[in-house]
Scaffold this motif. Sequence first.
Motif, PDB file in Angstrom:
ATOM      1  N   GLU A  93      97.599   3.337  -1.501  1.00 29.24           N
ATOM      2  CA  GLU A  93      97.485   3.940  -0.158  1.00 29.24           C
ATOM      3  C   GLU A  93      97.215   5.438  -0.246  1.00 29.24           C
ATOM      4  O   GLU A  93      96.553   6.013   0.614  1.00 29.24           O
ATOM      5  CB  GLU A  93      98.771   3.700   0.648  1.00 29.24           C
ATOM      6  N   GLU A  96      93.464   5.973  -1.288  1.00 27.68           N
ATOM      7  CA  GLU A  96      92.498   5.743  -0.210  1.00 27.68           C
ATOM      8  C   GLU A  96      92.705   6.676   0.989  1.00 27.68           C
ATOM      9  O   GLU A  96      91.986   6.576   1.982  1.00 27.68           O
ATOM     10  CB  GLU A  96      92.547   4.288   0.244  1.00 27.68           C
ATOM     11  N   GLU A 100      90.607   7.037   4.477  1.00 23.52           N
ATOM     12  CA  GLU A 100      91.257   6.652   5.726  1.00 23.52           C
ATOM     13  C   GLU A 100      91.078   7.755   6.767  1.00 23.52           C
ATOM     14  O   GLU A 100      90.778   7.480   7.928  1.00 23.52           O
ATOM     15  CB  GLU A 100      92.745   6.421   5.423  1.00 23.52           C
ATOM     16  N   LYS A 106      88.970  -0.477   6.438  1.00 24.59           N
ATOM     17  CA  LYS A 106      90.073  -0.759   5.520  1.00 24.59           C
ATOM     18  C   LYS A 106      89.627  -1.464   4.228  1.00 24.59           C
ATOM     19  O   LYS A 106      90.015  -1.062   3.135  1.00 24.59           O
ATOM     20  CB  LYS A 106      91.127  -1.595   6.243  1.00 24.59           C
ATOM     21  N   ARG A 109      87.663   0.921   1.876  1.00 26.80           N
ATOM     22  CA  ARG A 109      88.430   1.958   1.187  1.00 26.80           C
ATOM     23  C   ARG A 109      89.403   1.363   0.179  1.00 26.80           C
ATOM     24  O   ARG A 109      89.647   1.930  -0.887  1.00 26.80           O
ATOM     25  CB  ARG A 109      89.131   2.880   2.187  1.00 26.80           C
TER      26      ARG A 109
END
Lengths: 260, 258
Positions: A93, A96, A100, A106, A109
């Motif tokens: 997370e 990316e 984002e 979604k 990425r």
Amino acid sequence: MLEFRNISFHFPTKRNTIDVLHDVSFTCGEDEIVAVVGPSGCGKSTLLSLATGLRKPTAGDILIDGRPVKGQNRLIGMMFQQSTLLPWRSVVENVELGLEIRGEPKSFRRDKAVTLMRQYGLGGFERKYPHALSGGMQKRAALAQTLAMEPEVLLLDEPFAALDAQTRVVIENDVVKICRAGKRSVLLVTHDISEAISMADRVVVLSRRPGTVKEIFDIPFSRGAKSVADVPAMPEYATYFKRIWDALDISVTGMNETAA
Amino acid sequence: MTISWHNLIVTLGRLLVLAVLLLGTELGVRYGILSKLFFSSPTEIYHALQAQYGEGTLMPNIGITVFETMLGLIAGSLAGIATGLVLPQSRTLSRVIEPFLMVLNGIPVIVIAPLFILWLGLGLASKIGISVYIVFFAMFIPVYTASLRLERTLVDALWVMGANRWQIFWKVVVPSSLPSIYTGLKIGSGLALIGAVIGEFVASRSGLGHMILYASGTLDTPTLYLGIIALAIFAAALSFAVDALGHVLVHWRFADEK
């Protein structure tokens, strides 16, 4: 290509104005790694924040591919000295995050982040949180996070200072390899002359505050080295080290000035 | 193995302490060693429970105090979180408001309570108001302090990635405050109950605080104990729930410990 043209930066305080940078000019070409060295407090990190647009120079222009930097810029990516991985996000997370922010879909990425993580030896750590990673892996994750956005200009603010010697060499090699492959402009700020010679094509030496360009050294020999660790053993190394050290002129009087 | 032995001994030890307390008061009161005015045996408390339950007053009293506490905790927390997060966004605004909030926070809640009764009456509203008031500060102070000490590098890093103010707020400022929100909830949950009961003590017609005060006034010691035990059980349940919620809020801190 990143260009600094007659950059000055003054910092107003309650009592007076601090001249951080004075008339600094140099360029960092495509497929070139430029290192900036200088005594602490000489404004070398400030140069980077000026290039990102986080701060505006008091005078002079910063150009990327000939266009002046005004505010945020998609072409620039920066790796900070401190960890910038968000502790509440898993590693993938974090990697990316930039995509984002740009509003990429979604699946796109996530795929890109996972691919990059595998490439940089972080495969299998996607769902871990940053604190579970070693210092070296955190740096690689931060690098992946920055490179996921495919910046044309990569700014590195002493990103390896906190790493142990072995990990450091590995990451330095990674960075050199990645930068060469992507034909990027890389600007590396460091206080380590050895690191500057080993990684960079050119070394810019800044003076004590207010920082001015004292001398620029071309480092022609390190580019062919297989690893940055091999560079100090090369015959030209000692000469360049000595010349840069002399240019830095870190005398006892200079050390009395407190770091900014 | 040693760990499970350790746990077993701890559990047995706790049960033993409980048994000694229960048995000690039971026998002590029954044989006149402990005065009936000051102590009640578990049997007497159980009878009080039956009596209160039978009259149909126990459950409403519990329900009212629970309702006041929960509403106070939720509303006070939300207000504290919102103020703590938004105020630091403006340096000027926070400098204007800060001294007022700090002075208000310094006033002991017990002297604020009559004012709330005056404003909101004898009913539930005044108790909820007092609860909101103290929970607000328990939440506001840690969240506000954390927002002021926000890691500048994280904000800069997101800015360089192209984030706007809104994205920085939701992706950095809010998650950064989650550990402080957890702290605020832990402190606030205890205070919410205190607020509700203080309100009931000052002036009320119902609630566990009212039941305790009434029992105290009529020298009904078993009912007094019953009220205290009911409050203690609720407080423990609330604290347990807050801890569970905390594990969700700061999930990353517990992620790799298993």
